[in-house]
Design a protein around this motif. Structure first.
Motif, short mmCIF file in Angstrom:
data_model
loop_
_atom_site.label_atom_id
_atom_site.label_comp_id
_atom_site.label_asym_id
_atom_site.label_seq_id
_atom_site.Cartn_x
_atom_site.Cartn_y
_atom_site.Cartn_z
N GLY A 1 0.66 -1.32 0.11
CA GLY A 1 0.17 -0.10 0.07
C GLY A 1 0.93 1.29 -0.10
O GLY A 1 0.43 2.21 -0.78
N GLY B 1 0.66 3.86 -2.96
CA GLY B 1 0.31 5.43 -2.54
C GLY B 1 1.62 6.33 -3.07
O GLY B 1 1.27 7.47 -3.54
N ARG B 2 2.81 6.04 -2.94
CA ARG B 2 3.88 6.75 -3.53
C ARG B 2 3.74 6.82 -4.98
O ARG B 2 3.86 7.85 -5.68
CB ARG B 2 5.22 6.09 -3.05
CG ARG B 2 5.31 6.51 -1.72
CD ARG B 2 5.86 7.65 -1.28
NE ARG B 2 6.88 8.17 -1.68
CZ ARG B 2 8.02 8.45 -1.24
NH1 ARG B 2 8.32 7.87 -0.07
NH2 ARG B 2 8.73 9.22 -1.92
N ALA C 1 1.29 6.66 -6.83
CA ALA C 1 -0.05 7.39 -7.07
C ALA C 1 0.09 8.57 -6.99
O ALA C 1 -0.47 9.60 -7.61
CB ALA C 1 -1.21 7.04 -6.47
N GLU C 2 0.84 9.30 -5.91
CA GLU C 2 1.23 10.76 -5.80
C GLU C 2 2.31 11.27 -6.86
O GLU C 2 2.36 12.50 -6.93
CB GLU C 2 1.82 10.80 -4.27
CG GLU C 2 0.74 10.75 -3.15
CD GLU C 2 1.33 11.04 -1.88
OE1 GLU C 2 2.57 11.11 -1.68
OE2 GLU C 2 0.54 10.88 -0.98
#
Length: 64
Positions: A36, A40-41, A43-44
């Motif tokens: 996750g 997340g990294r 997606a950012e």
């Protein structure tokens, strides 16, 4: 949300998993948390897919 708070929540989740589910659940929660985190990294935009598959020598050449 500060990184200290995120770390505390992750630690509590791992603690609960280890206490109630045993060591296997602890490892599963840790592995899913790591996946996750990377997602997340990505997606950012802080991480590129190629960063995960480059060799160490390629990373050194890129920095120069």
């Amino acid at each position: 949300m500060s990184m200290a708070l995120v770390g505390m929540i992750a630690g509590m989740a791992l603690g609960f998993a280890g206490y109630f589910g045993g060591f296997g659940a602890f490892l599963l929660v840790a592995a899913l948390g790591a996946i996750g985190f990377v997602a997340g990294r990505f997606a950012e935009g802080d991480l590129e897919l190629g960063d995960l598959f480059r060799t160490r020598d390629d990373r050194r050449d890129r920095r120069r």
